[in-house]
Every structure is written in structure tokens, then in C-alpha cells.
Design a protein around this motif. Structure first.
Motif, PDB file in Angstrom:
ATOM      1  N   ILE A  82       0.848  -1.186   0.000  1.00  0.00           N
ATOM      2  CA  ILE A  82       0.000   0.000   0.000  1.00  0.00           C
ATOM      3  C   ILE A  82       0.889   1.242   0.000  1.00  0.00           C
ATOM      4  O   ILE A  82       2.028   1.214   0.461  1.00  0.00           O
ATOM      5  CB  ILE A  82      -0.936   0.042   1.231  1.00  0.00           C
ATOM      6  N   GLY A  83       0.380   2.319  -0.564  1.00  0.00           N
ATOM      7  CA  GLY A  83       1.088   3.603  -0.523  1.00  0.00           C
ATOM      8  C   GLY A  83       1.904   3.915  -1.751  1.00  0.00           C
ATOM      9  O   GLY A  83       2.423   5.018  -1.896  1.00  0.00           O
ATOM     10  N   SER A  84       2.066   2.971  -2.680  1.00  0.00           N
ATOM     11  CA  SER A  84       2.821   3.221  -3.913  1.00  0.00           C
ATOM     12  C   SER A  84       2.363   2.238  -4.982  1.00  0.00           C
ATOM     13  O   SER A  84       1.690   1.252  -4.696  1.00  0.00           O
ATOM     14  CB  SER A  84       4.336   3.080  -3.669  1.00  0.00           C
ATOM     15  N   VAL A  85       2.752   2.506  -6.214  1.00  0.00           N
ATOM     16  CA  VAL A  85       2.338   1.683  -7.347  1.00  0.00           C
ATOM     17  C   VAL A  85       3.191   0.422  -7.424  1.00  0.00           C
ATOM     18  O   VAL A  85       4.401   0.455  -7.254  1.00  0.00           O
ATOM     19  CB  VAL A  85       2.463   2.477  -8.669  1.00  0.00           C
ATOM     20  N   CYS A  86       2.538  -0.715  -7.676  1.00  0.00           N
ATOM     21  CA  CYS A  86       3.254  -1.986  -7.800  1.00  0.00           C
ATOM     22  C   CYS A  86       3.758  -2.176  -9.229  1.00  0.00           C
ATOM     23  O   CYS A  86       3.137  -1.725 -10.192  1.00  0.00           O
ATOM     24  CB  CYS A  86       2.345  -3.154  -7.431  1.00  0.00           C
ATOM     25  N   ASN A  87       4.880  -2.883  -9.351  1.00  0.00           N
ATOM     26  CA  ASN A  87       5.423  -3.248 -10.657  1.00  0.00           C
ATOM     27  C   ASN A  87       4.879  -4.628 -11.012  1.00  0.00           C
ATOM     28  O   ASN A  87       5.355  -5.647 -10.496  1.00  0.00           O
ATOM     29  CB  ASN A  87       6.955  -3.254 -10.599  1.00  0.00           C
ATOM     30  N   SER A  88       3.854  -4.685 -11.847  1.00  0.00           N
ATOM     31  CA  SER A  88       3.201  -5.950 -12.170  1.00  0.00           C
ATOM     32  C   SER A  88       4.153  -6.932 -12.844  1.00  0.00           C
ATOM     33  O   SER A  88       4.049  -8.149 -12.637  1.00  0.00           O
ATOM     34  CB  SER A  88       1.975  -5.705 -13.059  1.00  0.00           C
ATOM     35  N   GLY A  89       5.078  -6.436 -13.643  1.00  0.00           N
ATOM     36  CA  GLY A  89       6.043  -7.316 -14.310  1.00  0.00           C
ATOM     37  C   GLY A  89       6.937  -8.037 -13.317  1.00  0.00           C
ATOM     38  O   GLY A  89       7.166  -9.246 -13.422  1.00  0.00           O
ATOM     39  N   SER A  90       7.409  -7.298 -12.309  1.00  0.00           N
ATOM     40  CA  SER A  90       8.261  -7.904 -11.279  1.00  0.00           C
ATOM     41  C   SER A  90       7.480  -8.903 -10.439  1.00  0.00           C
ATOM     42  O   SER A  90       8.000  -9.955 -10.060  1.00  0.00           O
ATOM     43  CB  SER A  90       8.856  -6.814 -10.379  1.00  0.00           C
TER      44      SER A  90
ATOM     45  N   GLU B 213       4.001   4.090   3.530  1.00  0.00           N
ATOM     46  CA  GLU B 213       4.096   2.933   2.649  1.00  0.00           C
ATOM     47  C   GLU B 213       4.299   1.679   3.490  1.00  0.00           C
ATOM     48  O   GLU B 213       4.957   1.717   4.530  1.00  0.00           O
ATOM     49  CB  GLU B 213       5.269   3.069   1.668  1.00  0.00           C
ATOM     50  N   ALA B 214       3.758   0.568   3.035  1.00  0.00           N
ATOM     51  CA  ALA B 214       3.934  -0.708   3.731  1.00  0.00           C
ATOM     52  C   ALA B 214       3.874  -1.836   2.717  1.00  0.00           C
ATOM     53  O   ALA B 214       3.116  -1.777   1.746  1.00  0.00           O
ATOM     54  CB  ALA B 214       2.858  -0.900   4.800  1.00  0.00           C
TER      55      ALA B 214
ATOM     56  N   PHE C 132       1.792  -6.770   6.847  1.00  0.00           N
ATOM     57  CA  PHE C 132       2.985  -6.241   6.190  1.00  0.00           C
ATOM     58  C   PHE C 132       4.207  -6.416   7.088  1.00  0.00           C
ATOM     59  O   PHE C 132       4.090  -6.457   8.309  1.00  0.00           O
ATOM     60  CB  PHE C 132       2.800  -4.749   5.863  1.00  0.00           C
ATOM     61  N   THR C 133       5.383  -6.510   6.458  1.00  0.00           N
ATOM     62  CA  THR C 133       6.617  -6.677   7.225  1.00  0.00           C
ATOM     63  C   THR C 133       7.547  -5.476   7.103  1.00  0.00           C
ATOM     64  O   THR C 133       8.532  -5.393   7.827  1.00  0.00           O
ATOM     65  CB  THR C 133       7.382  -7.934   6.752  1.00  0.00           C
ATOM     66  N   TRP C 134       7.256  -4.559   6.194  1.00  0.00           N
ATOM     67  CA  TRP C 134       8.086  -3.359   6.008  1.00  0.00           C
ATOM     68  C   TRP C 134       7.195  -2.138   6.068  1.00  0.00           C
ATOM     69  O   TRP C 134       6.076  -2.131   5.543  1.00  0.00           O
ATOM     70  CB  TRP C 134       8.810  -3.417   4.662  1.00  0.00           C
ATOM     71  N   PHE C 135       7.667  -1.076   6.737  1.00  0.00           N
ATOM     72  CA  PHE C 135       6.875   0.136   6.904  1.00  0.00           C
ATOM     73  C   PHE C 135       7.775   1.351   6.807  1.00  0.00           C
ATOM     74  O   PHE C 135       8.902   1.361   7.305  1.00  0.00           O
ATOM     75  CB  PHE C 135       6.186   0.110   8.271  1.00  0.00           C
ATOM     76  N   ARG C 136       7.251   2.414   6.153  1.00  0.00           N
ATOM     77  CA  ARG C 136       7.965   3.690   6.096  1.00  0.00           C
ATOM     78  C   ARG C 136       6.958   4.807   6.281  1.00  0.00           C
ATOM     79  O   ARG C 136       5.952   4.886   5.569  1.00  0.00           O
ATOM     80  CB  ARG C 136       8.699   3.865   4.768  1.00  0.00           C
ATOM     81  N   GLY C 137       7.210   5.661   7.275  1.00  0.00           N
ATOM     82  CA  GLY C 137       6.335   6.794   7.528  1.00  0.00           C
ATOM     83  C   GLY C 137       6.878   8.054   6.878  1.00  0.00           C
ATOM     84  O   GLY C 137       7.621   8.002   5.907  1.00  0.00           O
ATOM     85  N   GLY C 138       6.497   9.211   7.421  1.00  0.00           N
ATOM     86  CA  GLY C 138       6.933  10.479   6.850  1.00  0.00           C
ATOM     87  C   GLY C 138       5.778  11.193   6.182  1.00  0.00           C
ATOM     88  O   GLY C 138       4.628  11.139   6.627  1.00  0.00           O
TER      89      GLY C 138
END
Length: 223
Positions: free
Chosen positions: A19-27, A60-61, A50-56
């Protein structure tokens, strides 16, 4: 093939794991193909989505950290799952493998002498014996064992609540002594509560942990 792969793959298996950003469907498709081609399994995740999180300025997670295991490993350890622990100071959560082992072996029933000092319990046992005075000794002992188990479960629930109450009161007294200065009455109460708490914990240690029915243990594997 027996395989366990664990780590930060920096990629998800679907766009729902970010969540919070666009996914790369190809990857994502490449990663999914890798998993399927090697007959690996992405285990269910407990503890967090989720296992990764970035605030600010923007949050994003993602689920980047995981274990992938082969089908052969699953046949050997069918009860394994992966668990995300608390994040702490890192932007990644620690992920562990956990195996739940269930055994049908029951623990031996134990009777502790300090139960006999509880008036409610002694009254219960006396009543059970009086009501079963015409029964055989074996049947009478089974009756006493049955009512004992029921009483012990209720007693331990009450003891657990009492322990929490004592600890909370001790914390309150300590804070008051620190902020308001020495008070003999409160200091004496705190000392008395510590003695009571110590005695209750000692009794718990003597009894040990007794689990009714099956015994459940866990094995944990952390990368």
C-alpha cells in the motif's frame, strides 16, 4: 527437494501486499513464476499483514520479508507457519518460522498440599466425600479428582487477577513515593505487597505449568 528460503525478497506475490505506492506488475509476475516453477509455498503470515513500513510525508507498507518452503518440507512439517514480530527500531519486522506440535499425551494429575488450606476447597471435598460415602474407593477418588480440577481452574483464574491487582497497586505506591516523598504507611504497604507477591509466585513455581488436555509446544526458526 527440501528447501527453506527466508529473507527480504524486496518483492511481493500480489498487489494486495503493498500500500502507498504503485506496484510493478512485471516484477510481481516474475516472482510468482519463480515460486511456482520451483514448487515453493508462501506460508500464511501471522501477526501482521505487512513486514516493512515507512512513515513520513507518505505512508508505505509491504510484505517483503517471508519464508518460502518446498512441498517436501511441508510434508515433513505440516504445522509450520510464519509469524511477523514487532518492528522495534527497524523499518522491517523480524519473521520467524513456527511449528505447532500437538501431543495427545496428558500430564499426570498432581495434588498440592496448599490447596487444603483453602476453606472453599476443603468444604467442596468434604461435601463430595459425604455424598459418595457408599461408593467404592476408586470411584470416590475419581469424583474428588473431578471437582478438584474444576476448582483449581477457577482458583488459578482468581489468582491471576489478584496478581495483576497487586502489581498495579505496587506500581501506584512506587510512583507516589517517588513523586510525593517518603510515607511510612505507604512504604509498609508496599513491603507487605512484595511479600505477598513473592509468596504467590513461589506457589506458582512449585505447581509448574499444567495444561489441561493436550500439550502444545512450539519450535521457532528465525533468519
Amino acid at each position: 527437494m527440501s528447501v527453506i528460503l527466508g529473507g527480504d525478497f524486496n518483492m511481493m506475490v500480489s498487489d494486495e501486499e503493498k500500500i502507498g505506492s504503485v506496484c510493478n506488475s512485471g516484477s510481481i509476475n516474475t516472482f510468482v513464476h519463480f515460486i511456482q516453477h520451483n514448487m515453493l509455498i508462501d506460508l500464511p503470515m501471522e501477526g501482521s499483514r505487512f513486514t516493512w513500513f515507512r512513515g513520513g510525508d507518505s505512508v508505505e507498507a509491504s510484505k517483503l520479508d517471508m519464508f518460502l518452503v518446498s512441498t517436501k518440507m511441508m510434508s515433513w512439517f505440516p504445522n509450520i507457519t510464519q509469524v511477523a514480530l514487532t518492528r522495534g527500531l527497524s523499518d522491517h519486522k523480524v519473521v520467524i518460522l513456527k511449528e505447532r506440535i500437538v501431543s495427545n499425551k496428558k500430564r499426570t494429575f498432581k495434588w498440592f498440599s496448599h490447596w487444603g488450606t483453602e476453606p472453599e476447597y476443603t468444604k467442596l471435598v468434604t461435601s463430595t466425600i459425604e455424598n459418595g460415602q457408599f461408593k467404592g474407593m476408586g470411584e470416590l477418588l475419581r469424583s474428588v479428582k473431578g471437582v478438584t480440577k474444576i476448582w483449581v481452574n477457577k482458583f488459578r483464574e482468581g489468582e491471576s487477577g489478584a496478581l495483576k491487582g497487586i502489581e498495579k497497586r505496587m506500581e501506584t505506591l512506587e510512583n507516589e513515593l517517588l513523586t510525593k516523598g517518603m510515607n511510612k504507611a505507604k512504604s509498609d504497604e508496599l513491603r507487605s505487597l512484595k511479600i505477598t507477591l513473592w509468596a504467590k509466585h513461589r506457589r506458582e513455581e512449585r505447581e509448574g505449568s499444567q495444561i489441561k488436555g493436550t500439550m502444545v509446544t512450539e519450535r521457532r526458526y528465525e533468519y
